[in-house]
Design an enzyme around this catalytic site. Structure first.
Site, PDB file in Angstrom:
ATOM      1  N   HIS A  63       0.867  -1.235  -0.018  1.00  0.00           N
ATOM      2  CA  HIS A  63       0.112   0.122   0.045  1.00  0.00           C
ATOM      3  C   HIS A  63       0.869   1.182  -0.066  1.00  0.00           C
ATOM      4  CE1 HIS A  63       0.068   1.903   4.189  1.00  0.00           C
ATOM      5  NE2 HIS A  63       0.389   0.663   4.426  1.00  0.00           N
ATOM      6  N   CYS A  64       0.275   2.200  -0.346  1.00  0.00           N
ATOM      7  CA  CYS A  64       0.725   3.538  -0.138  1.00  0.00           C
ATOM      8  C   CYS A  64      -0.240   4.824   0.143  1.00  0.00           C
ATOM      9  CB  CYS A  64       1.538   4.107  -1.620  1.00  0.00           C
ATOM     10  SG  CYS A  64       0.313   4.278  -2.955  1.00  0.00           S
ATOM     11  N   ARG A  65      -0.043   5.863  -0.141  1.00  0.00           N
ATOM     12  CA  ARG A  65      -1.002   6.905   0.354  1.00  0.00           C
ATOM     13  C   ARG A  65      -2.535   6.788  -0.592  1.00  0.00           C
ATOM     14  NH1 ARG A  65      -2.711  11.683  -1.875  1.00  0.00           N
ATOM     15  NH2 ARG A  65      -1.201  11.518  -3.242  1.00  0.00           N
TER      16      ARG A  65
END
Length: 100
Positions: A63-65
């Site tokens: 995941h990221c932002r």
């Protein structure tokens, strides 16, 4: 592999299911707010493959932002032979929105 929705991720984290969890945001973003994943910023991922090579055949959730960087990380890892990589749709923003 199919990407993962934040609802499923939340359930799996709560159930302490077994998967490799990687956050590809920058260190400062990770320090501000994180879900307990291993932090490997997208820009350093190619140089840190040794750290995750043993997980090539295990499920990896990235995941990221918002889901864009982790989508790129997924594509990159797939070219390196990682076969079970899933991107978190909407990233940590969508995850935190679940909690509101």
């Amino acid at each position: 592999m199919e990407d993962i929705q934040v609802e499923e991720l939340k359930e799996r984290l709560e159930n302490q299911e077994n998967f490799v969890f990687i956050d590809v945001r920058e260190e400062w973003e990770y320090e501000e707010d994180n879900l307990g994943a291993l932090n490997i910023p997208l820009g350093t991922l190619p140089h840190q493959l040794d750290e995750i090579n043993q997980y090539k055949n295990q499920e990896i959730i990235i995941h990221c932002r918002s889901g864009a960087r982790s989508g790129n990380a997924k594509k990159f890892l797939e070219t390196k032979g990682f076969s079970k990589v899933r991107n978190v749709i909407g990233g940590i923003n969508a995850y935190r929105a679940l909690e509101d």
